[in-house]
Motif scaffolding. Structure first.
Motif, PDB file in Angstrom:
ATOM      1  N   GLU A 126       2.270   1.894  -4.000  1.00  0.00           N
ATOM      2  CA  GLU A 126       1.000   2.232  -4.714  1.00  0.00           C
ATOM      3  C   GLU A 126       1.029   3.537  -4.291  1.00  0.00           C
ATOM      4  O   GLU A 126       0.733   4.224  -4.921  1.00  0.00           O
ATOM      5  CB  GLU A 126      -0.322   1.757  -4.323  1.00  0.00           C
ATOM      6  N   SER A 127       1.001   4.318  -2.734  1.00  0.00           N
ATOM      7  CA  SER A 127       0.951   5.231  -2.600  1.00  0.00           C
ATOM      8  C   SER A 127       1.852   6.563  -3.329  1.00  0.00           C
ATOM      9  O   SER A 127       2.485   7.317  -3.813  1.00  0.00           O
ATOM     10  CB  SER A 127       0.513   5.528  -1.317  1.00  0.00           C
ATOM     11  N   TYR A 130       3.994  15.315 -13.365  1.00  0.00           N
ATOM     12  CA  TYR A 130       2.380  16.184 -14.110  1.00  0.00           C
ATOM     13  C   TYR A 130       3.024  17.796 -14.072  1.00  0.00           C
ATOM     14  O   TYR A 130       2.826  18.416 -14.609  1.00  0.00           O
ATOM     15  CB  TYR A 130       1.686  15.448 -13.865  1.00  0.00           C
ATOM     16  N   ASP A 155       4.368   5.576  -5.816  1.00  0.00           N
ATOM     17  CA  ASP A 155       3.611   6.000  -7.500  1.00  0.00           C
ATOM     18  C   ASP A 155       2.946   6.540  -7.868  1.00  0.00           C
ATOM     19  O   ASP A 155       3.474   7.361  -8.470  1.00  0.00           O
ATOM     20  CB  ASP A 155       3.357   4.148  -7.852  1.00  0.00           C
ATOM     21  N   ARG A 156       2.033   7.285  -6.964  1.00  0.00           N
ATOM     22  CA  ARG A 156       1.008   7.830  -7.324  1.00  0.00           C
ATOM     23  C   ARG A 156       1.631   9.074  -7.378  1.00  0.00           C
ATOM     24  O   ARG A 156       1.370  10.112  -7.900  1.00  0.00           O
ATOM     25  CB  ARG A 156      -0.598   7.158  -6.850  1.00  0.00           C
ATOM     26  N   LEU A 157       2.315   9.143  -5.965  1.00  0.00           N
ATOM     27  CA  LEU A 157       2.704  10.663  -6.084  1.00  0.00           C
ATOM     28  C   LEU A 157       3.758  10.910  -7.029  1.00  0.00           C
ATOM     29  O   LEU A 157       3.825  12.004  -7.710  1.00  0.00           O
ATOM     30  CB  LEU A 157       2.883  10.511  -4.030  1.00  0.00           C
ATOM     31  N   ASP A 158       4.892   9.472  -7.019  1.00  0.00           N
ATOM     32  CA  ASP A 158       6.048  10.451  -8.346  1.00  0.00           C
ATOM     33  C   ASP A 158       5.425  10.220  -9.567  1.00  0.00           C
ATOM     34  O   ASP A 158       5.422  11.694 -10.233  1.00  0.00           O
ATOM     35  CB  ASP A 158       6.517   8.858  -8.569  1.00  0.00           C
ATOM     36  N   ALA A 159       3.767   9.980  -9.901  1.00  0.00           N
ATOM     37  CA  ALA A 159       3.326  10.478 -10.954  1.00  0.00           C
ATOM     38  C   ALA A 159       2.809  12.282 -10.429  1.00  0.00           C
ATOM     39  O   ALA A 159       2.857  12.551 -11.596  1.00  0.00           O
ATOM     40  CB  ALA A 159       1.617   9.610 -11.162  1.00  0.00           C
ATOM     41  N   ILE A 160       2.320  11.569  -9.777  1.00  0.00           N
ATOM     42  CA  ILE A 160       1.962  13.568  -9.189  1.00  0.00           C
ATOM     43  C   ILE A 160       3.047  14.227  -9.726  1.00  0.00           C
ATOM     44  O   ILE A 160       3.168  15.457 -10.357  1.00  0.00           O
ATOM     45  CB  ILE A 160       1.285  13.894  -8.201  1.00  0.00           C
ATOM     46  N   HIS A 188       0.731  -1.014   0.162  1.00  0.00           N
ATOM     47  CA  HIS A 188      -0.028   0.378  -0.133  1.00  0.00           C
ATOM     48  C   HIS A 188       0.990   0.805  -0.025  1.00  0.00           C
ATOM     49  O   HIS A 188       0.108   2.524  -0.567  1.00  0.00           O
ATOM     50  CB  HIS A 188      -0.706  -0.094   0.611  1.00  0.00           C
TER      51      HIS A 188
END
Length: 98
Positions: A17-18, A28, A20-25, A14
């Motif tokens: 996964e979080s 961008y 990874d989402r923060l890296d995407a943010i 978990h």
């Protein structure tokens, strides 16, 4: 696996996964920021303005240090990060001036 190890593996999954989402943010957000700084660079080049603005840069670093303290982020890390970004922006602006 023991229940403790299974639970730890699930928590790790978990967290990752979080992250990874923060890296995407972050990616961008940086892309959006650089789109704007590129526009600023073109505007500066069109009007023969200098590629850097040391007083603004100093204010931005000071502001980021304050924000990092508010966010419980190492201010020295934040300063290094923003200094790197500013140097990249200036490099882009200098290229546009040529």
């Amino acid at each position: 696996m023991t229940d403790t190890i299974t639970r730890a593996a699930e928590l790790l999954k978990h967290h990752r996964e979080s992250i990874d989402r923060l890296d995407a943010i972050l990616v961008y957000t940086l892309a959006e920021r650089f789109k704007h700084t590129q526009s600023v660079g073109r505007l500066k080049a069109e009007h023969d303005l200098p590629p850097s603005d040391p007083s603004r840069e100093a204010r931005q670093i000071e502001r980021l240090e304050w924000l990092s303290k508010e966010a419980d982020l190492d201010p020295e890390f934040a300063k290094k990060f923003l200094t790197f970004i500013i140097s990249e922006v200036i490099r882009h602006h200098e290229k546009l001036q040529k």
